[in-house]
Enzyme design. Structure first.
Site, mmCIF file in Angstrom:
data_model
loop_
_atom_site.group_PDB
_atom_site.id
_atom_site.type_symbol
_atom_site.label_atom_id
_atom_site.label_comp_id
_atom_site.label_asym_id
_atom_site.label_seq_id
_atom_site.Cartn_x
_atom_site.Cartn_y
_atom_site.Cartn_z
ATOM 1 N N THR A 183 0.849 -1.182 0.000
ATOM 2 C CA THR A 183 0.000 0.000 0.000
ATOM 3 C C THR A 183 0.885 1.233 0.000
ATOM 4 O O THR A 183 1.997 1.195 0.529
ATOM 5 C CB THR A 183 -0.955 -0.021 1.217
ATOM 6 O OG1 THR A 183 -1.786 1.122 1.171
ATOM 7 C CG2 THR A 183 -0.230 -0.049 2.546
ATOM 8 N N LYS A 439 -6.624 10.220 -3.167
ATOM 9 C CA LYS A 439 -7.284 8.983 -3.565
ATOM 10 C C LYS A 439 -8.147 9.242 -4.785
ATOM 11 O O LYS A 439 -9.197 9.863 -4.698
ATOM 12 C CB LYS A 439 -8.110 8.401 -2.434
ATOM 13 C CG LYS A 439 -8.364 6.930 -2.674
ATOM 14 C CD LYS A 439 -8.646 6.190 -1.415
ATOM 15 C CE LYS A 439 -8.286 4.733 -1.535
ATOM 16 N NZ LYS A 439 -8.858 3.924 -0.485
ATOM 17 N N TRP A 444 -4.407 5.096 -4.761
ATOM 18 C CA TRP A 444 -3.619 6.180 -4.184
ATOM 19 C C TRP A 444 -2.665 6.833 -5.158
ATOM 20 O O TRP A 444 -2.029 6.163 -5.963
ATOM 21 C CB TRP A 444 -2.770 5.662 -3.020
ATOM 22 C CG TRP A 444 -3.554 5.242 -1.820
ATOM 23 C CD1 TRP A 444 -3.631 3.981 -1.319
ATOM 24 C CD2 TRP A 444 -4.346 6.066 -0.955
ATOM 25 N NE1 TRP A 444 -4.416 3.973 -0.192
ATOM 26 C CE2 TRP A 444 -4.872 5.235 0.050
ATOM 27 C CE3 TRP A 444 -4.657 7.432 -0.936
ATOM 28 C CZ2 TRP A 444 -5.689 5.703 1.073
ATOM 29 C CZ3 TRP A 444 -5.479 7.901 0.084
ATOM 30 C CH2 TRP A 444 -5.981 7.044 1.069
HETATM 31 P P1 AMP Z 1 -6.667 1.435 1.060
HETATM 32 O O1 AMP Z 1 -5.704 0.907 2.043
HETATM 33 O O2 AMP Z 1 -6.048 1.751 -0.252
HETATM 34 O O3 AMP Z 1 -7.864 0.569 0.939
HETATM 35 O O4 AMP Z 1 -7.174 2.838 1.582
HETATM 36 C C1 AMP Z 1 -7.693 2.992 2.872
HETATM 37 C C2 AMP Z 1 -8.014 4.446 3.097
HETATM 38 O O5 AMP Z 1 -9.064 4.858 2.213
HETATM 39 C C3 AMP Z 1 -8.507 4.776 4.468
HETATM 40 O O6 AMP Z 1 -7.476 4.904 5.396
HETATM 41 C C4 AMP Z 1 -9.255 6.072 4.206
HETATM 42 O O7 AMP Z 1 -8.353 7.157 4.115
HETATM 43 C C5 AMP Z 1 -9.871 5.832 2.857
HETATM 44 N N1 AMP Z 1 -11.231 5.296 2.997
HETATM 45 C C6 AMP Z 1 -11.626 4.018 2.948
HETATM 46 N N2 AMP Z 1 -12.962 3.912 3.101
HETATM 47 C C7 AMP Z 1 -13.421 5.161 3.269
HETATM 48 C C8 AMP Z 1 -14.719 5.722 3.514
HETATM 49 N N3 AMP Z 1 -15.817 4.976 3.551
HETATM 50 N N4 AMP Z 1 -14.802 7.059 3.654
HETATM 51 C C9 AMP Z 1 -13.707 7.859 3.597
HETATM 52 N N5 AMP Z 1 -12.463 7.379 3.366
HETATM 53 C C10 AMP Z 1 -12.314 6.057 3.215
#
Ligand code: AMP
Length: 543
Positions: A183, A439, A444
């Protein structure tokens, strides 16, 4: 006094063997562009998993070896999902959207021994093949009937056909690594998260509870979340646990493909990031012939789900959106937003206000919010702090990355980098992010990497890249660039974009470059992006 219950290991072997015994009639399918759905039964699936496991063994792979995948969502990818971990090997799903630089770093860092690649993605790996030091074999999956196996690569189908199926699985410990996912971090290289059998096993139970996704045998699950992104939210594993019908989106699925499959196959569960649903909605709006009301649950997350979207899908399309929050480091499930029984009588708008929140922490995971000074904040719906979590499917450290220790507190909590308030009922509302990342469409973009790349330009003095809201992608990067004084008015957006093009993935390129006099700084001289974000709050990137 100790209890007297068997110490039985929580491994994927149990899910697989049970599914093969009791769900052999159930089916899996993959969308093959121009050829419809390619289907087979769980019995076929299990046989091919056993063959693939044997083939990997025959190639010399041992327990603990990393098996990299570079693939779209498909039944073959799903075969690797079990074939590697059942042999004690580690499934490493590589994100196909990364730059050549990041791909090289990740595959070398994980020390993948083999790479299992979709033929249609081979062109992305071929240029870096010579730099992948640990990779002994490349295995290519034909993801269409016309696909070719490149010279020097092994043919996946031939390997599976020639192998004698494994009959006995090795004994595994539940804490053995089963999967791996990298990640993006705010700074530096991507970081590896190493999932255990136990973590995935418990996560499957967690996501299958009725108040979470309620996954069950009757479900027809369509997998659109990439299988390289947090194991497609771990849903394929839960699908096998429950014996659900599973459909894989295949190469580069477009919104129309998704709608067609949902309509034709009466899909009941399909998760995706908001961007996907926004695009789907635009089609449904114009083409009323599609019926997606078979969907009983749309897990939506990855970015905040807009209230208007949740409401629209309810009212117009009869498809229930379930807002969820989580992250790669959490396998990924953290919260889901189910309104409580006692809120049924609230006015409609208030109920939708609840549903647009990220929801409450799921059973099994602990959560707290902590302010900048390290004080745990009350759950009063007003106080904000960084979300910290701990639990049986939360990572305890990044793979081979001592610097990653900074993301853990001394008392053993994981610092998520998300800032939120939590109300007295436990509903989380994310308000900000401490991590300096953008995002876009669920994936990312590292603003820091892009700033460094821009500042390498000989005419640039300094640069800051910030996220600006975008209707389709939710966020897009805006580059704020300060030219060196001697190049003021002589540096163009094209100069910056041309400079960035060979250095970052194409979709990372800023939608717009603005030239400013200076990047605002904090008292300690760091870039103060809060000020820039405020300044460009209403910014509309060029269409
Ligand atoms: P990832 O590890 O790429 O799945 O990204 C995770 C990150 O996405 C989290 O730490 C948040 O910053 C963002 N994220 C995931 N779900 C949500 C949500 N429902 N609302 C706002 N941000 C989210």
């Amino acid at each position: 006094m100790k209890g007297l219950i068997m110490d039985y290991p929580l491994t994927l072997t149990q899910f697989f063997e049970r599914a093969r015994k009791i769900f052999h009639r159930k089916t899996m399918a993959t969308r093959v562009p121009g050829e419809g759905l390619q289907r087979y039964t769980y019995a076929d699936y299990a046989d091919r998993v056993c063959r693939l496991s044997a083939a990997l063994n025959r190639l010399g792979l041992k327990k603990g070896d990393r098996v990299g995948t570079f693939a779209w969502n498909s039944h073959r990818h799903m075969e690797v999902y079990f074939a590697a971990p059942l042999m004690g090997m580690v499934l490493h799903t590589v994100n196909i959207r990364l730059s050549a630089q990041d791909l090289t770093y990740i595959i070398n860092h994980a020390e993948d021994r083999v790479l299992i690649v979709d033929a249609s993605l081979w062109h992305l790996l071929e240029p870096i093949r010579k730099d992948l030091k640990s990779v002994k074999h490349v295995i290519v999956m034909r993801d269409s009937s016309t696909a070719e196996i490149p010279a020097g690569a092994l043919d996946y189908e031939a390997l599976v056909a020639d192998a004698k199926p494994v009959e006995t699985w090795p004994k595994l410990d539940e804490t053995d690594a089963a999967g791996m996912c990298y990640t993006s971090g705010t700074t530096g290289h991507p970081k590896g998260v190493l999932y255990t059998h136990r973590g995935i096993y418990l996560h499957c139970f967690g996501s299958s509870t009725v108040d979470v996704f309620g996954l069950c045998e009757r479900d027809v699950i369509l997998h659109i979340v990439p299988m390289f992104h947090a194991n497609a939210w771990c849903v394929p594993f839960a699908g096998v646990m429950n014996g659900s019908t599973q459909i894989f989106g295949g190469p580069n699925p477009q919104p129309r493909d998704i709608i067609e499959i949902v309509h034709n196959e009466r899909v009941t569960v399909v998760g995706a990031v908001p961007t996907v649903w926004i695009a789907i909605q635009a089609i449904l709006e114009k083409e009323p012939q599609w019926d997606i009301s078979s969907i009983r649950c749309i897990p939506i997350g990855g970015s905040a789900a807009p209230k208007s979207l949740i409401k629209l899908f309810d009212k117009k399309y009869g498809a229930y959106m379930l807002h969820a929050w989580g992250m790669t480091e959490m396998s990924p499930l953290g919260t889901v937003c189910r309104p409580r029984s006692y809120t049924d009588s609230l006015p409609e708008e208030e109920r939708y206000n609840i549903r647009a929140k990220q929801g409450a922490i799921v059973a099994g995971v602990d959560m707290r919010i902590v302010d900048e000074g390290g004080t745990v904040q009350p759950w009063d719906g007003k106080s904000v702090g960084e979300i910290q979590v701990r639990g049986p499917w939360v990572t305890s450290g990044y793979y081979n990355n001592p610097a990653g220790a900074a993301q853990f507190t001394k008392d053993g909590w994981f610092r998520t980098g998300d800032v939120a308030s939590i109300d007295s009922e436990g509903y989380v509302q994310i308000t900000d992010r401490t991590k300096d990342l953008i995002k876009s469409g669920g994936e990312w973009i590292s603003s820091v990497d892009m700033e460094t790349a821009i500042m390498d330009h000989p005419k640039v003095l300094e640069a800051a890249v910030i996220a600006v809201p975008h209707e389709r992608w939710q966020e897009r990067p805006l580059a704020c660039v300060v030219p060196k004084p001697e190049f003021k008015d002589r540096l163009t957006e094209k100069d910056i974009l041309d400079h960035l093009t060979p250095r970052v993935a194409k979709w990372w390129l800023p939608d717009e470059v603005v030239f400013i006099d200076a990047v605002p700084k904090t008292s300690v001289g760091k870039f103060d992006k809060k000020v820039l974000r405020e300044r460009f709050k209403g910014w509309k990137p060029k269409a």
